[in-house]
Design a protein around this motif. Sequence first.
Motif, PDB file in Angstrom:
ATOM      1  N   LEU A  78       0.817  -1.133  -0.162  1.00  0.00           N
ATOM      2  CA  LEU A  78      -0.181  -0.115   0.036  1.00  0.00           C
ATOM      3  C   LEU A  78       0.816   1.106  -0.160  1.00  0.00           C
ATOM      4  O   LEU A  78       0.557   2.307  -0.600  1.00  0.00           O
ATOM      5  N   GLY A  79       1.924   1.339   0.558  1.00  0.00           N
ATOM      6  CA  GLY A  79       2.910   2.392   0.582  1.00  0.00           C
ATOM      7  C   GLY A  79       3.479   2.643  -0.707  1.00  0.00           C
ATOM      8  O   GLY A  79       3.661   3.836  -0.874  1.00  0.00           O
ATOM      9  N   ASP A  80       3.360   1.742  -1.643  1.00  0.00           N
ATOM     10  CA  ASP A  80       3.731   2.116  -3.068  1.00  0.00           C
ATOM     11  C   ASP A  80       2.530   2.666  -4.046  1.00  0.00           C
ATOM     12  O   ASP A  80       2.842   2.940  -5.060  1.00  0.00           O
ATOM     13  N   LEU A  81       1.452   3.006  -3.313  1.00  0.00           N
ATOM     14  CA  LEU A  81       0.317   3.510  -4.177  1.00  0.00           C
ATOM     15  C   LEU A  81       0.622   4.986  -4.370  1.00  0.00           C
ATOM     16  O   LEU A  81       0.604   5.953  -3.445  1.00  0.00           O
ATOM     17  N   THR A  82       0.706   5.328  -5.596  1.00  0.00           N
ATOM     18  CA  THR A  82       0.818   6.591  -6.062  1.00  0.00           C
ATOM     19  C   THR A  82      -0.178   7.317  -6.909  1.00  0.00           C
ATOM     20  O   THR A  82      -0.418   8.458  -7.086  1.00  0.00           O
ATOM     21  N   VAL A  83      -1.273   6.483  -7.240  1.00  0.00           N
ATOM     22  CA  VAL A  83      -2.568   7.040  -8.181  1.00  0.00           C
ATOM     23  C   VAL A  83      -3.533   7.688  -7.360  1.00  0.00           C
ATOM     24  O   VAL A  83      -3.873   7.238  -6.267  1.00  0.00           O
ATOM     25  N   PRO A  84      -3.849   8.733  -7.711  1.00  0.00           N
ATOM     26  CA  PRO A  84      -5.176   9.439  -7.078  1.00  0.00           C
ATOM     27  C   PRO A  84      -6.230   8.398  -7.016  1.00  0.00           C
ATOM     28  O   PRO A  84      -6.589   7.504  -7.880  1.00  0.00           O
ATOM     29  N   THR A  85      -6.775   8.282  -5.718  1.00  0.00           N
ATOM     30  CA  THR A  85      -7.629   7.070  -5.089  1.00  0.00           C
ATOM     31  C   THR A  85      -9.002   7.586  -4.525  1.00  0.00           C
ATOM     32  O   THR A  85      -8.655   8.494  -3.640  1.00  0.00           O
ATOM     33  N   ALA A  86     -10.057   7.339  -4.747  1.00  0.00           N
ATOM     34  CA  ALA A  86     -11.265   7.570  -4.054  1.00  0.00           C
ATOM     35  C   ALA A  86     -11.690   6.319  -3.710  1.00  0.00           C
ATOM     36  O   ALA A  86     -11.928   4.931  -4.427  1.00  0.00           O
ATOM     37  N   ILE A  87     -12.078   6.124  -2.539  1.00  0.00           N
ATOM     38  CA  ILE A  87     -12.762   4.930  -1.734  1.00  0.00           C
ATOM     39  C   ILE A  87     -14.191   5.259  -1.338  1.00  0.00           C
ATOM     40  O   ILE A  87     -14.522   6.395  -0.551  1.00  0.00           O
ATOM     41  N   GLN A 124     -12.308  -1.969   6.621  1.00  0.00           N
ATOM     42  CA  GLN A 124     -11.789  -2.112   5.313  1.00  0.00           C
ATOM     43  C   GLN A 124     -11.457  -0.788   4.521  1.00  0.00           C
ATOM     44  O   GLN A 124     -10.524  -0.303   4.618  1.00  0.00           O
ATOM     45  N   SER A 125     -12.506  -0.221   4.189  1.00  0.00           N
ATOM     46  CA  SER A 125     -12.463   0.922   3.326  1.00  0.00           C
ATOM     47  C   SER A 125     -11.999   2.133   4.264  1.00  0.00           C
ATOM     48  O   SER A 125     -11.182   2.934   3.753  1.00  0.00           O
ATOM     49  N   GLN A 126     -12.776   2.245   5.383  1.00  0.00           N
ATOM     50  CA  GLN A 126     -12.050   3.343   6.174  1.00  0.00           C
ATOM     51  C   GLN A 126     -10.797   3.269   6.579  1.00  0.00           C
ATOM     52  O   GLN A 126     -10.018   4.205   6.760  1.00  0.00           O
ATOM     53  N   HIS A 127     -10.287   1.774   6.906  1.00  0.00           N
ATOM     54  CA  HIS A 127      -8.994   1.709   7.271  1.00  0.00           C
ATOM     55  C   HIS A 127      -8.139   1.765   6.193  1.00  0.00           C
ATOM     56  O   HIS A 127      -7.223   2.243   6.430  1.00  0.00           O
ATOM     57  N   LEU A 128      -8.452   1.683   5.091  1.00  0.00           N
ATOM     58  CA  LEU A 128      -7.623   2.014   3.941  1.00  0.00           C
ATOM     59  C   LEU A 128      -7.470   3.464   3.682  1.00  0.00           C
ATOM     60  O   LEU A 128      -6.384   3.764   3.412  1.00  0.00           O
ATOM     61  N   ALA A 129      -8.604   4.067   3.876  1.00  0.00           N
ATOM     62  CA  ALA A 129      -8.442   5.555   3.791  1.00  0.00           C
ATOM     63  C   ALA A 129      -7.539   6.330   4.890  1.00  0.00           C
ATOM     64  O   ALA A 129      -6.690   7.255   4.391  1.00  0.00           O
ATOM     65  N   ASP A 130      -7.656   5.654   5.999  1.00  0.00           N
ATOM     66  CA  ASP A 130      -6.856   6.086   7.083  1.00  0.00           C
ATOM     67  C   ASP A 130      -5.247   5.889   6.648  1.00  0.00           C
ATOM     68  O   ASP A 130      -4.328   6.639   7.046  1.00  0.00           O
ATOM     69  N   ALA A 131      -4.911   4.649   6.076  1.00  0.00           N
ATOM     70  CA  ALA A 131      -3.843   4.108   5.889  1.00  0.00           C
ATOM     71  C   ALA A 131      -3.066   5.151   4.954  1.00  0.00           C
ATOM     72  O   ALA A 131      -1.842   5.311   4.675  1.00  0.00           O
ATOM     73  N   LEU A 132      -3.921   5.449   3.890  1.00  0.00           N
ATOM     74  CA  LEU A 132      -3.593   6.005   2.649  1.00  0.00           C
ATOM     75  C   LEU A 132      -3.129   7.516   2.924  1.00  0.00           C
ATOM     76  O   LEU A 132      -2.292   8.330   2.377  1.00  0.00           O
ATOM     77  N   ALA A 133      -3.883   8.169   3.947  1.00  0.00           N
ATOM     78  CA  ALA A 133      -3.947   9.435   4.338  1.00  0.00           C
ATOM     79  C   ALA A 133      -2.641   9.741   5.324  1.00  0.00           C
ATOM     80  O   ALA A 133      -2.131  10.849   5.381  1.00  0.00           O
ATOM     81  N   ALA A 134      -2.244   8.715   5.929  1.00  0.00           N
ATOM     82  CA  ALA A 134      -1.139   8.791   6.624  1.00  0.00           C
ATOM     83  C   ALA A 134       0.347   8.860   6.414  1.00  0.00           C
ATOM     84  O   ALA A 134       0.455   8.454   5.104  1.00  0.00           O
ATOM     85  N   PRO A 135       1.282   9.812   6.844  1.00  0.00           N
ATOM     86  CA  PRO A 135       2.370  10.077   6.050  1.00  0.00           C
ATOM     87  C   PRO A 135       3.165   8.818   5.854  1.00  0.00           C
ATOM     88  O   PRO A 135       3.290   7.801   6.889  1.00  0.00           O
TER      89      PRO A 135
END
Length: 288
Positions: free
Chosen positions: A251-260, A274-285
Amino acid sequence: AASTPLIALAAMLGIGALGALVWRNRRESRRAERRHPARGSFIAVEGTRLHYLERGSGAPVVLLHGNGAMAEDFVASGLMDRLAATYRVIAIDRPGFGYSARPRGRLWTARRQAALIGKALAALGITRPVVVGHSWGALVALEIALNQPLAVAGLVLLAGYFFPTARLDVALAVPNATPLIGDGLNHTLAPPLWRALAPRLIRKVFAPSPVPERFARGFPLDLALRPKQLQSAAHDTALLIAAAATAQRRLGDLTVPTAIIAGDGDAIVETAAQSQHLADALAAPIEI
């Protein structure tokens, strides 16, 4: 010794009953395909024939369906028609679903499906699409973006499963996904069983909302109940946790603009985990 003829008779009756089920399921499959013939086009990639629907013009949007469904899911929901008013929309039957083939002898992980679909899109001349993945298809969409970030303009993940959790459906799918045993089950007992369970499952998919009339009327359920599609669905279910674990590590390699997008009342996939967890993970530095 006296019981031997009875055992033989019972065995013969059992074999006869299973044979009757095989015949009936084949007949129902042929009937379903006559009722709902393929409405799209086909493309062969690496020996795999994929079926896809295409509508509209403009910037490309690719739609990837969830487990047990097919490209027609997006037609029945009305999403394809609405998007086609503005975009060039391509809805693909993932391998083994709808009218796409799923060659045996390959492990059809999310990554393998993503690689195949990516090559199909390139062959069709589709460049930098927005890739939309629903449910299991969200894992495939995510893998496309991770593997080919420069080839994807954006990512939309609908009600996806991204982090491994204990799931009863995965354990229950293992027999139907097992070679030989699964072949027997999927061509005999599975179709009538899923035919009986389907109305309840569809209500659960849409809960807490009612099943939309357009979907109930337009989705080709009998195509989804063919033995070969049930077998593909069992394989995908059995691979679900492993596919999520594979994607999670990257997940740390994801660079594409993403909507969940997910519903807080989803009864199939827990949105918070799942979805909220992913949103939090992608928003984290991301630490480097």
